[in-house]
Design a protein around this motif. Structure first.
Motif, PDB file in Angstrom:
ATOM      1  N   VAL A 190       0.833  -1.206   0.000  1.00 28.03           N
ATOM      2  CA  VAL A 190       0.000   0.000   0.000  1.00 28.03           C
ATOM      3  C   VAL A 190       0.867   1.255   0.000  1.00 28.03           C
ATOM      4  CG1 VAL A 190      -1.680   1.343   1.339  1.00 28.03           C
ATOM      5  CG2 VAL A 190      -1.973  -1.124   1.096  1.00 28.03           C
ATOM      6  N   LEU A 191       1.909   1.272   0.836  1.00 31.82           N
ATOM      7  CA  LEU A 191       2.762   2.457   0.920  1.00 31.82           C
ATOM      8  C   LEU A 191       3.581   2.653  -0.350  1.00 31.82           C
ATOM      9  CD1 LEU A 191       3.979   2.243   4.629  1.00 31.82           C
ATOM     10  CD2 LEU A 191       2.241   3.746   3.654  1.00 31.82           C
ATOM     11  N   LEU A 192       4.057   1.564  -0.944  1.00 35.13           N
ATOM     12  CA  LEU A 192       4.787   1.692  -2.206  1.00 35.13           C
ATOM     13  C   LEU A 192       3.859   2.156  -3.328  1.00 35.13           C
ATOM     14  CD1 LEU A 192       7.131  -1.449  -2.132  1.00 35.13           C
ATOM     15  CD2 LEU A 192       7.747   0.948  -1.740  1.00 35.13           C
ATOM     16  N   THR A 193       2.613   1.691  -3.289  1.00 38.32           N
ATOM     17  CA  THR A 193       1.629   2.161  -4.273  1.00 38.32           C
ATOM     18  C   THR A 193       1.340   3.641  -4.082  1.00 38.32           C
ATOM     19  OG1 THR A 193       0.607  -0.053  -4.281  1.00 38.32           O
ATOM     20  CG2 THR A 193      -0.676   1.753  -5.213  1.00 38.32           C
ATOM     21  N   ALA A 194       1.243   4.066  -2.820  1.00 38.00           N
ATOM     22  CA  ALA A 194       1.038   5.496  -2.536  1.00 38.00           C
ATOM     23  C   ALA A 194       2.203   6.321  -3.061  1.00 38.00           C
ATOM     24  CB  ALA A 194       0.869   5.708  -1.034  1.00 38.00           C
ATOM     25  N   GLN A 195       3.420   5.804  -2.874  1.00 39.97           N
ATOM     26  CA  GLN A 195       4.605   6.498  -3.389  1.00 39.97           C
ATOM     27  C   GLN A 195       4.540   6.633  -4.906  1.00 39.97           C
ATOM     28  OE1 GLN A 195       7.277   7.902  -2.091  1.00 39.97           O
ATOM     29  NE2 GLN A 195       9.088   7.502  -3.332  1.00 39.97           N
ATOM     30  N   PHE A 196       4.170   5.558  -5.579  1.00 40.27           N
ATOM     31  CA  PHE A 196       4.142   5.569  -7.046  1.00 40.27           C
ATOM     32  C   PHE A 196       3.060   6.507  -7.568  1.00 40.27           C
ATOM     33  CE2 PHE A 196       2.475   4.125 -11.086  1.00 40.27           C
ATOM     34  CZ  PHE A 196       3.623   4.003 -11.853  1.00 40.27           C
ATOM     35  N   ILE A 197       1.836   6.361  -7.076  1.00 40.29           N
ATOM     36  CA  ILE A 197       0.706   7.093  -7.653  1.00 40.29           C
ATOM     37  C   ILE A 197       0.819   8.590  -7.385  1.00 40.29           C
ATOM     38  CG2 ILE A 197      -1.795   7.425  -7.486  1.00 40.29           C
ATOM     39  CD1 ILE A 197      -2.073   4.414  -7.149  1.00 40.29           C
ATOM     40  N   THR A 198       1.190   8.975  -6.166  1.00 39.40           N
ATOM     41  CA  THR A 198       1.275  10.408  -5.867  1.00 39.40           C
ATOM     42  C   THR A 198       2.388  11.076  -6.675  1.00 39.40           C
ATOM     43  OG1 THR A 198       2.632   9.859  -3.925  1.00 39.40           O
ATOM     44  CG2 THR A 198       0.292  10.256  -3.559  1.00 39.40           C
ATOM     45  N   LEU A 199       3.539  10.399  -6.829  1.00 43.46           N
ATOM     46  CA  LEU A 199       4.614  10.992  -7.623  1.00 43.46           C
ATOM     47  C   LEU A 199       4.304  10.961  -9.120  1.00 43.46           C
ATOM     48  CD1 LEU A 199       7.901   9.848  -5.847  1.00 43.46           C
ATOM     49  CD2 LEU A 199       6.940  12.139  -6.005  1.00 43.46           C
ATOM     50  N   PHE A 200       3.618   9.915  -9.576  1.00 40.67           N
ATOM     51  CA  PHE A 200       3.194   9.857 -10.978  1.00 40.67           C
ATOM     52  C   PHE A 200       2.296  11.051 -11.291  1.00 40.67           C
ATOM     53  CE2 PHE A 200       0.162   8.711 -14.266  1.00 40.67           C
ATOM     54  CZ  PHE A 200       0.951   8.139 -15.252  1.00 40.67           C
ATOM     55  N   ASN A 201       1.300  11.277 -10.447  1.00 39.55           N
ATOM     56  CA  ASN A 201       0.369  12.386 -10.669  1.00 39.55           C
ATOM     57  C   ASN A 201       1.070  13.736 -10.557  1.00 39.55           C
ATOM     58  OD1 ASN A 201      -1.541  10.430 -10.938  1.00 39.55           O
ATOM     59  ND2 ASN A 201      -2.750  11.006  -9.165  1.00 39.55           N
ATOM     60  N   GLN A 202       1.959  13.855  -9.561  1.00 38.51           N
ATOM     61  CA  GLN A 202       2.647  15.127  -9.359  1.00 38.51           C
ATOM     62  C   GLN A 202       3.522  15.487 -10.552  1.00 38.51           C
ATOM     63  OE1 GLN A 202       5.362  15.178  -6.037  1.00 38.51           O
ATOM     64  NE2 GLN A 202       6.303  17.079  -6.714  1.00 38.51           N
ATOM     65  N   THR A 203       4.337  14.533 -11.015  1.00 41.14           N
ATOM     66  CA  THR A 203       5.238  14.836 -12.135  1.00 41.14           C
ATOM     67  C   THR A 203       4.481  15.012 -13.449  1.00 41.14           C
ATOM     68  OG1 THR A 203       5.651  12.450 -12.378  1.00 41.14           O
ATOM     69  CG2 THR A 203       7.245  13.725 -11.115  1.00 41.14           C
ATOM     70  N   ALA A 204       3.367  14.291 -13.597  1.00 43.40           N
ATOM     71  CA  ALA A 204       2.548  14.477 -14.799  1.00 43.40           C
ATOM     72  C   ALA A 204       1.982  15.896 -14.844  1.00 43.40           C
ATOM     73  CB  ALA A 204       1.419  13.452 -14.824  1.00 43.40           C
ATOM     74  N   LEU A 205       1.485  16.376 -13.708  1.00 45.35           N
ATOM     75  CA  LEU A 205       0.948  17.735 -13.663  1.00 45.35           C
ATOM     76  C   LEU A 205       2.054  18.775 -13.846  1.00 45.35           C
ATOM     77  CD1 LEU A 205      -1.684  17.415 -10.792  1.00 45.35           C
ATOM     78  CD2 LEU A 205      -2.134  17.826 -13.210  1.00 45.35           C
ATOM     79  N   GLU A 206       3.234  18.517 -13.266  1.00 44.75           N
ATOM     80  CA  GLU A 206       4.343  19.455 -13.425  1.00 44.75           C
ATOM     81  C   GLU A 206       4.774  19.543 -14.890  1.00 44.75           C
ATOM     82  OE1 GLU A 206       7.268  17.944 -10.782  1.00 44.75           O
ATOM     83  OE2 GLU A 206       6.500  18.995  -9.026  1.00 44.75           O
ATOM     84  N   THR A 207       4.754  18.403 -15.579  1.00 42.53           N
ATOM     85  CA  THR A 207       5.111  18.408 -17.000  1.00 42.53           C
ATOM     86  C   THR A 207       4.072  19.156 -17.816  1.00 42.53           C
ATOM     87  OG1 THR A 207       6.170  16.255 -16.692  1.00 42.53           O
ATOM     88  CG2 THR A 207       5.685  16.918 -18.951  1.00 42.53           C
ATOM     89  N   MET A 208       2.815  19.039 -17.408  1.00 47.96           N
ATOM     90  CA  MET A 208       1.727  19.677 -18.137  1.00 47.96           C
ATOM     91  C   MET A 208       1.701  21.189 -17.916  1.00 47.96           C
ATOM     92  SD  MET A 208      -2.325  19.227 -17.315  1.00 47.96           S
ATOM     93  CE  MET A 208      -2.118  20.117 -15.781  1.00 47.96           C
ATOM     94  N   VAL A 209       2.169  21.636 -16.733  1.00 49.63           N
ATOM     95  CA  VAL A 209       1.980  23.030 -16.339  1.00 49.63           C
ATOM     96  C   VAL A 209       2.681  23.997 -17.296  1.00 49.63           C
ATOM     97  CG1 VAL A 209       2.768  24.706 -14.615  1.00 49.63           C
ATOM     98  CG2 VAL A 209       1.431  22.732 -13.916  1.00 49.63           C
ATOM     99  N   THR A 210       3.952  23.739 -17.633  1.00 48.42           N
ATOM    100  CA  THR A 210       4.693  24.700 -18.452  1.00 48.42           C
ATOM    101  C   THR A 210       4.077  24.897 -19.841  1.00 48.42           C
ATOM    102  OG1 THR A 210       6.676  23.941 -17.293  1.00 48.42           O
ATOM    103  CG2 THR A 210       7.003  25.379 -19.167  1.00 48.42           C
ATOM    104  N   PRO A 211       3.797  23.816 -20.592  1.00 48.31           N
ATOM    105  CA  PRO A 211       3.123  24.034 -21.888  1.00 48.31           C
ATOM    106  C   PRO A 211       1.736  24.664 -21.730  1.00 48.31           C
ATOM    107  CG  PRO A 211       4.074  21.821 -21.784  1.00 48.31           C
ATOM    108  CD  PRO A 211       4.139  22.391 -20.401  1.00 48.31           C
TER     109      PRO A 211
END
Length: 488
Positions: A290-311
């Protein structure tokens, strides 16, 4: 130098390392998109460059963590890892082609692998009840770097000169700047970082206790001197003196003729913690998954949004480097405030409660982005307000999830192999930061699909946490030597 001063300086140096990692992220992320455009790179190259940094960190993390577990040292690992940061950032400064830029992020990413060794070091040298506070402080240092970094970018964007064959401008200067900072950090680590263990702390505490006992004995002997002279205890009463002195020594716990405690068997001293370590038993437990899944999903979403923000800001608001830097600076203030609040909150509630609060905020943020940012409506002011609220909600939930899952993970995994375990955790996060930018980089024109997957992942994580909520606690183990229960 005494143990306490060494400990303070070492923890200060650790905070400085994470501060520089945040500064590096903050000075490079706002400009890398335009930098790649000057090198005629396709849009997907943004995702590749951001993912490359995480990819090598994913591979290096467990290796550096295993190294620190075997040697119980981190100083030489940090010095070795920083060399990759120095070389990688200098390659970024050179910037002859998009491929050299990609390779520069690959090389610099290796340096981030030292983070697993540092988290293992912190776990071994902090009490379980203090761990959330320490981890929150360390993570806040990185966020402070994210806050300070855009301020440097405001000045770096003014650079426009030559150093030999190299051009220093607003795109290449962040690489040169970070190269110099990581080089200076090497000297800080050399002179202000010490490898100490819990045994060092125990020895320091025992030395202080011995000094206190000796001081009490001296005070007692000084009080007794006027009443009994040394001449009165000699002659026919010599035997009485020896008995009294022995009795006094026993009463003070200072027995000289008692043999020292038996030393542990040689095989116990030299045995590696990995001889009794089972990866399947350690990482396939329900609460760890569960904790490793939390690590993956929250960072996946965070970096995806960060990549989207600049364009996105370039497309709808025509933001440049200055506006993006200011935006990241404001986000840094919010995140630091969030970490300080989580540090206060973690002393009063359990980590799983903090994790649950963070997940609720992340779900609200993703729903908002799916409704309002996937297809912005209204005029400029309304679209900007929708964007600001979405970013605010996303950043707000980050400290809760980050601190709670790191602290819980350190408590439910073996302390003897913390370096390796933290390396696995950071590798899972590294995989997320690879896939997140790749996913977002190819879907900047189809935000419903991009955000829809992120929402689905958050729903999955929420269900997993609800089902496993009772298991997200620090396990209680029985001490076989004393027969008493103690927390692992």
């Amino acid at each position: 130098m005494d143990y306490r001063r060494k400990r303070r300086l070492t923890f200060f140096t650790i905070g400085l390392i994470f501060l520089l990692s945040g500064i590096e992220y903050a000075v490079i992320l706002p400009t890398i998109w335009r930098y790649l455009q000057t090198l005629d790179a396709a849009p997907y190259f943004l995702g590749l460059s951001l993912s490359a940094f995480s990819f090598t960190g994913l591979l290096a993390g467990p290796l550096f963590g295993h190294w620190s577990d075997r040697t119980l040292t981190t100083k030489k690992i940090i010095l070795f890892a920083n060399v990759f940061e120095i070389v990688g950032n200098f390659m970024y400064f050179m910037g002859y082609s998009k491929w050299l830029l990609l390779c520069s992020r690959l090389v610099a990413g290796i340096g981030t692998g030292a983070g697993s060794s540092i988290f293992g070091f912190l776990t071994r040298n902090t009490a379980p009840e203090d761990r959330s506070t320490v981890f929150a402080a360390v993570m806040a240092c990185r966020q402070a770097g994210l806050l300070i970094g855009p301020g440097f970018n405001i000045f770096l964007r003014l650079c426009n000169f030559q150093i030999g064959p190299f051009t220093v401008n607003k795109f290449t200067s962040p690489g040169l700047f970070m190269c110099l900072l990581w080089f200076l950090l090497q000297f800080v680590v050399l002179f202000m970082y010490w490898d100490f263990t819990p045994e060092d702390q125990t020895r320091q505490r025992n030395a202080v206790e011995r000094e206190e006992v000796e001081q009490e004995e001296e005070e007692e002997s000084d009080e007794g001197k006027p009443l009994v002279g040394p001449s009165e205890l000699t002659g026919s009463y010599g035997t009485v003196t020896s008995v009294q002195s022995r009795t006094s020594s026993v009463a003070n716990g200072d027995v000289t003729d008692v043999s020292p405690p038996p030393s542990p068997p040689p095989e116990e001293i030299n045995s590696s913690p990995f001889k009794i370590f089972s990866a399947s038993r350690e990482f396939l437990r329900e609460e760890v998954v569960v904790l490793l899944t939390a690590q993956f999903i929250t960072l996946f979403n965070q970096t995806a949004l960060e990549t989207m923000v600049t364009p996105l800001t370039q497309k709808f608001f025509n933001f440049g480097e200055l506006e993006n830097s200011i935006m990241y600076c404001v986000c840094g203030v919010e995140v630091i405030a969030g970490f300080l609040f989580v540090r206060w909150l973690s002393k009063r509630v359990a980590e799983r409660v903090v994790l649950a609060v963070g997940l609720v905020l992340c779900n609200i943020s993703c729903v908002w982005c799916l409704i309002f940012l996937a297809n912005p409506q209204g005029g400029f002011a309304w679209q900007l307000a929708e964007f600001i609220i979405g970013v605010f909600l996303q950043v707000l939930g980050l400290p809760f999830v980050a601190v709670a899952q790191v602290s819980l993970f350190s408590k439910i995994t073996s302390e003897k192999t913390q370096g390796f375990s933290q390396g696995i955790r950071r590798s899972v996060g590294g995989l997320a930061t690879i896939l997140g930018p790749l996913w977002a980089g190819g879907l900047t024109s189809n935000l419903y699909v991009m955000l829809g997957l992120m929402m689905g992942l958050l729903v999955l994580l929420t269900i997993m946490m609800v089902v496993s909520y009772e298991r997200l606690v620090e396990p209680v183990t029985v001490d076989n030597h004393t027969g008493t229960e103690s927390e692992d």
